[in-house]
Design a protein around this motif. Structure first.
Motif, PDB file in Angstrom:
ATOM      1  N   HIS A  12     -35.633  28.978  10.356  1.00 47.84           N
ATOM      2  CA  HIS A  12     -35.918  27.839  11.233  1.00 47.84           C
ATOM      3  C   HIS A  12     -37.373  27.373  11.132  1.00 47.84           C
ATOM      4  N   LEU A  13     -38.150  28.049  10.316  1.00 48.82           N
ATOM      5  CA  LEU A  13     -39.552  27.693  10.150  1.00 48.82           C
ATOM      6  C   LEU A  13     -39.710  26.650   9.041  1.00 48.82           C
ATOM      7  N   ILE A  14     -40.870  26.013   9.003  1.00 45.86           N
ATOM      8  CA  ILE A  14     -41.152  25.030   7.961  1.00 45.86           C
ATOM      9  C   ILE A  14     -41.085  25.726   6.611  1.00 45.86           C
ATOM     10  N   PRO A  15     -40.384  25.158   5.631  1.00 48.23           N
ATOM     11  CA  PRO A  15     -40.236  25.798   4.316  1.00 48.23           C
ATOM     12  C   PRO A  15     -41.578  26.036   3.630  1.00 48.23           C
ATOM     13  N   LYS A  16     -41.610  27.075   2.821  1.00 47.25           N
ATOM     14  CA  LYS A  16     -42.827  27.417   2.081  1.00 47.25           C
ATOM     15  C   LYS A  16     -43.302  26.251   1.226  1.00 47.25           C
ATOM     16  N   SER A  17     -42.377  25.545   0.587  1.00 50.87           N
ATOM     17  CA  SER A  17     -42.753  24.445  -0.297  1.00 50.87           C
ATOM     18  C   SER A  17     -43.522  23.356   0.437  1.00 50.87           C
ATOM     19  N   GLU A  18     -43.145  23.080   1.675  1.00 46.64           N
ATOM     20  CA  GLU A  18     -43.844  22.058   2.451  1.00 46.64           C
ATOM     21  C   GLU A  18     -45.258  22.516   2.804  1.00 46.64           C
ATOM     22  N   LYS A  19     -45.403  23.791   3.078  1.00 45.72           N
ATOM     23  CA  LYS A  19     -46.729  24.334   3.386  1.00 45.72           C
ATOM     24  C   LYS A  19     -47.608  24.323   2.141  1.00 45.72           C
ATOM     25  N   GLU A  20     -47.007  24.619   0.982  1.00 46.23           N
ATOM     26  CA  GLU A  20     -47.746  24.564  -0.274  1.00 46.23           C
ATOM     27  C   GLU A  20     -48.229  23.142  -0.558  1.00 46.23           C
ATOM     28  N   ASN A  21     -47.375  22.168  -0.321  1.00 48.15           N
ATOM     29  CA  ASN A  21     -47.762  20.780  -0.537  1.00 48.15           C
ATOM     30  C   ASN A  21     -48.899  20.368   0.395  1.00 48.15           C
ATOM     31  N   LEU A  22     -48.861  20.859   1.615  1.00 48.20           N
ATOM     32  CA  LEU A  22     -49.920  20.564   2.581  1.00 48.20           C
ATOM     33  C   LEU A  22     -51.249  21.159   2.124  1.00 48.20           C
ATOM     34  N   LEU A  23     -51.205  22.382   1.613  1.00 46.55           N
ATOM     35  CA  LEU A  23     -52.413  23.083   1.193  1.00 46.55           C
ATOM     36  C   LEU A  23     -52.872  22.676  -0.208  1.00 46.55           C
ATOM     37  N   GLY A  24     -51.948  22.173  -1.018  1.00 45.46           N
ATOM     38  CA  GLY A  24     -52.304  21.717  -2.358  1.00 45.46           C
ATOM     39  C   GLY A  24     -52.296  22.795  -3.418  1.00 45.46           C
ATOM     40  N   HIS A  25     -51.634  23.907  -3.141  1.00 42.50           N
ATOM     41  CA  HIS A  25     -51.522  24.982  -4.137  1.00 42.50           C
ATOM     42  C   HIS A  25     -50.323  25.867  -3.804  1.00 42.50           C
TER      43      HIS A  25
END
Length: 203
Positions: A12-25
């Protein structure tokens, strides 16, 4: 509390891929291992500085730091070392699943320990880096004075002395710190890390 009463909210948490896109790596775990004194901690400290200068935040999980806190209850028997690796792996997994760059600096002497770490963290997020230096050189360096204590019998289960260290068969990267300067070893690590965290390589 029984296992069936535990309900993780991971899905139910934000997917890892979306967090990676936010951080840029990419969020990855770079697991550096080798004998005490081989240069693991020195390399991760240098890598942290380099990434910081590039505007990239990273987290270092160093063996001695962890043993002074969350793993303070563990000794150096094979069973305790295995539990040490398990706990560090679980922490590293949580961090990398949140898109973070994680450096682990841990002796991790046995292949089965490294495989356990890979299994917990996941092959896609785990990068195995062997920091190689001979026992004789590490003993000469003896940065922490541990080799001298081991020879006097003050330190038990000391890796390479009276506790086994198994070299890898297929590490993702091997850094030979025996006869090269820190800047050379750091450049090799930096080139590898920057290539791996590049979002364009996301798969």
């Amino acid at each position: 509390m029984k296992n069936q009463d535990i309900h993780p909210i991971t899905d139910h948490l934000i997917p890892k891929s979306e967090k990676e896109n936010l951080l840029g790596h990419k969020g990855l775990v770079f697991w550096l291992y080798g004998l005490s004194g081989s240069g693991k901690s020195t390399l991760v400290m240098e890598m942290e500085k380099r990434l910081h200068a590039l505007g990239r935040n990273s987290i270092v999980l160093d063996g001695d730091n962890l043993r002074s806190g969350i793993n303070a209850d563990l000794g150096f028997s094979d069973d305790d070392r295995e539990e040490n690796v398990r706990r560090v792996s679980e922490i590293a997994k949580i961090l990398s699943d949140n898109g973070l760059i994680v450096f682990v600096s841990l002796i991790t002497p046995l292949r089965k320990f490294r495989e356990n770490a890979r299994s917990i963290i996941g092959t896609k997020s785990f990068r195995e880096i062997f920091v190689k230096a001979s026992f004789d050189l590490c003993r000469k360096r003896d940065v922490k004075g541990l080799y001298a204590k081991a020879e006097k019998g003050i330190v038990e289960s000391f890796t390479g002395h009276n506790s086994n260290f198994e070299e890898p068969e297929n590490a993702d990267l091997t850094i030979m710190t025996e006869n090269e300067k820190l800047v050379c070893s750091s450049d090799k690590l930096a080139e590898f890390v920057l290539s791996e965290i590049n979002l364009q390589n996301l798969s």
